[in-house]
Design a protein around this motif. Structure first.
Motif, PDB file in Angstrom:
ATOM      1  N   ASP A 202       4.199  49.082  22.470  1.00  0.00           N
ATOM      2  CA  ASP A 202       5.237  48.358  23.193  1.00  0.00           C
ATOM      3  C   ASP A 202       5.905  47.322  22.290  1.00  0.00           C
ATOM      4  N   MET A 203       5.116  46.556  21.525  1.00  0.00           N
ATOM      5  CA  MET A 203       5.679  45.561  20.617  1.00  0.00           C
ATOM      6  C   MET A 203       6.477  46.227  19.511  1.00  0.00           C
ATOM      7  N   LEU A 204       5.981  47.361  19.048  1.00  0.00           N
ATOM      8  CA  LEU A 204       6.675  48.060  17.975  1.00  0.00           C
ATOM      9  C   LEU A 204       8.039  48.564  18.443  1.00  0.00           C
ATOM     10  N   VAL A 205       8.080  49.224  19.590  1.00  0.00           N
ATOM     11  CA  VAL A 205       9.344  49.757  20.100  1.00  0.00           C
ATOM     12  C   VAL A 205      10.330  48.620  20.341  1.00  0.00           C
ATOM     13  N   GLU A 206       9.847  47.467  20.744  1.00  0.00           N
ATOM     14  CA  GLU A 206      10.718  46.310  20.939  1.00  0.00           C
ATOM     15  C   GLU A 206      11.482  45.974  19.663  1.00  0.00           C
ATOM     16  N   GLY A 207      10.862  46.216  18.515  1.00  0.00           N
ATOM     17  CA  GLY A 207      11.509  45.906  17.239  1.00  0.00           C
ATOM     18  C   GLY A 207      12.311  47.040  16.639  1.00  0.00           C
ATOM     19  N   LEU A 208      12.276  48.215  17.231  1.00  0.00           N
ATOM     20  CA  LEU A 208      12.977  49.375  16.667  1.00  0.00           C
ATOM     21  C   LEU A 208      14.412  49.437  17.193  1.00  0.00           C
ATOM     22  N   ASP A 237      13.375  53.040  27.879  1.00  0.00           N
ATOM     23  CA  ASP A 237      13.946  52.399  29.075  1.00  0.00           C
ATOM     24  C   ASP A 237      13.503  50.950  29.186  1.00  0.00           C
ATOM     25  N   ARG A 238      12.281  50.700  28.807  1.00  0.00           N
ATOM     26  CA  ARG A 238      11.719  49.347  28.930  1.00  0.00           C
ATOM     27  C   ARG A 238      12.479  48.356  28.047  1.00  0.00           C
ATOM     28  N   HIS A 239      12.903  48.792  26.856  1.00  0.00           N
ATOM     29  CA  HIS A 239      13.517  47.850  25.915  1.00  0.00           C
ATOM     30  C   HIS A 239      15.024  47.998  25.779  1.00  0.00           C
ATOM     31  N   GLN A 240      15.602  49.088  26.244  1.00  0.00           N
ATOM     32  CA  GLN A 240      17.056  49.227  26.362  1.00  0.00           C
ATOM     33  C   GLN A 240      17.823  48.907  25.079  1.00  0.00           C
ATOM     34  N   HIS A 241      17.400  49.521  23.968  1.00  0.00           N
ATOM     35  CA  HIS A 241      18.149  49.352  22.729  1.00  0.00           C
ATOM     36  C   HIS A 241      19.449  50.157  22.797  1.00  0.00           C
ATOM     37  N   TRP A 243      20.684  52.422  20.925  1.00  0.00           N
ATOM     38  CA  TRP A 243      20.619  53.863  20.624  1.00  0.00           C
ATOM     39  C   TRP A 243      20.273  54.704  21.856  1.00  0.00           C
ATOM     40  N   LEU A 244      19.640  54.084  22.856  1.00  0.00           N
ATOM     41  CA  LEU A 244      19.261  54.846  24.050  1.00  0.00           C
ATOM     42  C   LEU A 244      20.487  55.387  24.775  1.00  0.00           C
ATOM     43  N   LYS A 245      21.576  54.621  24.785  1.00  0.00           N
ATOM     44  CA  LYS A 245      22.787  55.027  25.502  1.00  0.00           C
ATOM     45  C   LYS A 245      23.432  56.262  24.870  1.00  0.00           C
ATOM     46  N   ARG A 246      23.078  56.567  23.639  1.00  0.00           N
ATOM     47  CA  ARG A 246      23.684  57.702  22.938  1.00  0.00           C
ATOM     48  C   ARG A 246      22.826  58.956  23.007  1.00  0.00           C
ATOM     49  N   LEU A 247      21.734  58.910  23.771  1.00  0.00           N
ATOM     50  CA  LEU A 247      20.877  60.082  23.937  1.00  0.00           C
ATOM     51  C   LEU A 247      21.176  60.751  25.272  1.00  0.00           C
ATOM     52  N   ASP A 248      21.255  62.068  25.258  1.00  0.00           N
ATOM     53  CA  ASP A 248      21.477  62.836  26.484  1.00  0.00           C
ATOM     54  C   ASP A 248      20.134  63.348  26.981  1.00  0.00           C
ATOM     55  N   ARG A 249      19.496  62.568  27.850  1.00  0.00           N
ATOM     56  CA  ARG A 249      18.150  62.944  28.297  1.00  0.00           C
ATOM     57  C   ARG A 249      18.167  64.178  29.193  1.00  0.00           C
ATOM     58  N   ALA A 250      19.340  64.538  29.706  1.00  0.00           N
ATOM     59  CA  ALA A 250      19.428  65.739  30.536  1.00  0.00           C
ATOM     60  C   ALA A 250      19.127  66.999  29.731  1.00  0.00           C
ATOM     61  N   LYS A 251      19.289  66.926  28.397  1.00  0.00           N
ATOM     62  CA  LYS A 251      19.019  68.073  27.536  1.00  0.00           C
ATOM     63  C   LYS A 251      17.552  68.185  27.136  1.00  0.00           C
ATOM     64  N   ASP A 277      -1.109  48.600  33.968  1.00  0.00           N
ATOM     65  CA  ASP A 277      -0.370  47.914  35.018  1.00  0.00           C
ATOM     66  C   ASP A 277       0.488  46.768  34.491  1.00  0.00           C
ATOM     67  N   ASP A 278      -0.022  46.056  33.463  1.00  0.00           N
ATOM     68  CA  ASP A 278       0.710  44.882  33.004  1.00  0.00           C
ATOM     69  C   ASP A 278       1.963  45.231  32.187  1.00  0.00           C
ATOM     70  N   LEU A 279       2.186  46.516  31.892  1.00  0.00           N
ATOM     71  CA  LEU A 279       3.450  46.883  31.234  1.00  0.00           C
ATOM     72  C   LEU A 279       4.627  46.752  32.186  1.00  0.00           C
ATOM     73  N   TYR A 280       4.332  46.561  33.478  1.00  0.00           N
ATOM     74  CA  TYR A 280       5.419  46.384  34.425  1.00  0.00           C
ATOM     75  C   TYR A 280       5.800  44.916  34.591  1.00  0.00           C
ATOM     76  N   ALA A 281       5.098  44.027  33.861  1.00  0.00           N
ATOM     77  CA  ALA A 281       5.524  42.623  33.849  1.00  0.00           C
ATOM     78  C   ALA A 281       6.811  42.518  33.035  1.00  0.00           C
ATOM     79  N   PRO A 282       7.591  41.493  33.218  1.00  0.00           N
ATOM     80  CA  PRO A 282       8.851  41.347  32.445  1.00  0.00           C
ATOM     81  C   PRO A 282       8.578  41.391  30.965  1.00  0.00           C
ATOM     82  N   SER A 283       9.363  42.180  30.210  1.00  0.00           N
ATOM     83  CA  SER A 283       9.173  42.297  28.749  1.00  0.00           C
ATOM     84  C   SER A 283       9.940  41.220  28.024  1.00  0.00           C
TER      85      SER A 283
END
Length: 283
Positions: A202-208, A237-241, A243-251, A277-283
């Motif tokens: 989780d911490m790593l993805v926050e920095g990517l 989804d949790r970190h909303q960088h 690059w996420l907006k440019r991925l087509d998850r439907a594919k 469970d605690d991953l649902y706390a505010p990031s």
């Protein structure tokens, strides 16, 4: 020493660079018999870090030298991936403050048995790359990553290798082939939950924040693991960088059914995986 043997020794200086090592089979292919190797070892012109391996007497052996030797001289289709590749590319702040103790290698076939007998403080862990990816450059081979040790020239123009990076290492800038951060993230996610921590990931993805959407889409297409793809989108989804907006998850094929990853964890309603469970706390 005969003139022939002196010539063989001079040749060895060219084909076996200082700091790299080879095995007995490599020595045989290059015309160095068992008796000649024994003479060189006795005379101090060669060292044997482990039985069946040889190097010129120079410096302390490092794991990077060993992997570069496997990739370049022994032509083993192995790359450095996962946690280790992220560490090497500047993400150690998120992964490990003490540096890599386990070196993660990915390839079609396991490395030679002498690898974990070398006098190193690190150990090596092998992962089959074809388990995680389908049209993976490691399973195809690293033909266009060949490097000529005498001319110090090589190329990597094959588009199949877009998820691999080459990092210069050491005083001679030997090329160490590693997973890109995008690919390494997928490899790291594959280790959840048994061998990696949800909170470290989780911490790593926050920095990517600067991942390549093009590489990510290629990896999502090639990835065999439903678990890894669902985890990828959960953390994205949790970190909303951006690059996420440019991925087509439907594919992306995310499969069906639930994936129980954490006993007693919370079931994510979107991706149908259980996470702490605690991953649902505010990031």
């Amino acid at each position: 020493m005969t003139e022939h043997r002196q010539g063989k020794l001079n040749q060895l200086d060219k084909v076996l660079p200082q700091g790299l090592l080879v095995d007995a089979a490599w020595m045989e292919r290059h015309g160095y018999s068992s008796s000649l190797r024994s003479q060189y070892v006795s005379a101090g012109w060669l060292e044997q870090p482990a039985r069946g391996t040889y190097k010129r007497p120079w410096g302390t052996l490092s794991w990077q030298q060993v992997v570069i030797s496997l990739q370049i001289l022994l032509q083993q289709p192995l790359i450095v991936g996962g946690r280790t590749a992220l560490d090497l590319q500047g993400f150690s702040h998120y992964v490990s403050a003490q540096g890599p103790q386990t070196i993660h290698l990915y390839g079609r076939e396991p490395p030679p048995g002498w690898l974990n007998k070398l006098p190193l403080k690190e150990t090596f862990q092998f992962h089959k790359s074809q388990t995680l990816f389908k049209s993976d450059p490691v399973t195809i081979g690293l033909t266009s990553l060949d490097w000529d040790v005498e001319t110090d020239v090589g190329s990597s123009n094959d588009s199949r290798h877009s998820t691999l990076n080459r990092l210069p290492w050491g005083q001679w800038n030997w090329p160490l082939t590693v997973s890109t951060p995008e690919r390494a993230l997928f490899e790291l996610l594959d280790e959840l939950p048994k061998h990696e921590s949800f909170h470290q990931v989780d911490m790593l993805v926050e920095g990517l924040r600067t991942l390549s959407p093009r590489r990510l889409e290629k990896l999502l297409t090639d990835c065999r693991s439903i678990k890894v793809k669902r985890l990828f989108f959960f953390f994205a989804d949790r970190h909303q960088h951006a690059w996420l907006k440019r991925l087509d998850r439907a594919k992306v094929d995310l499969g069906t059914g639930k994936r129980m990853l954490v006993k007693g964890g919370r079931l994510d309603p979107v991706y149908q995986i259980t996470v702490p469970d605690d991953l649902y706390a505010p990031s």
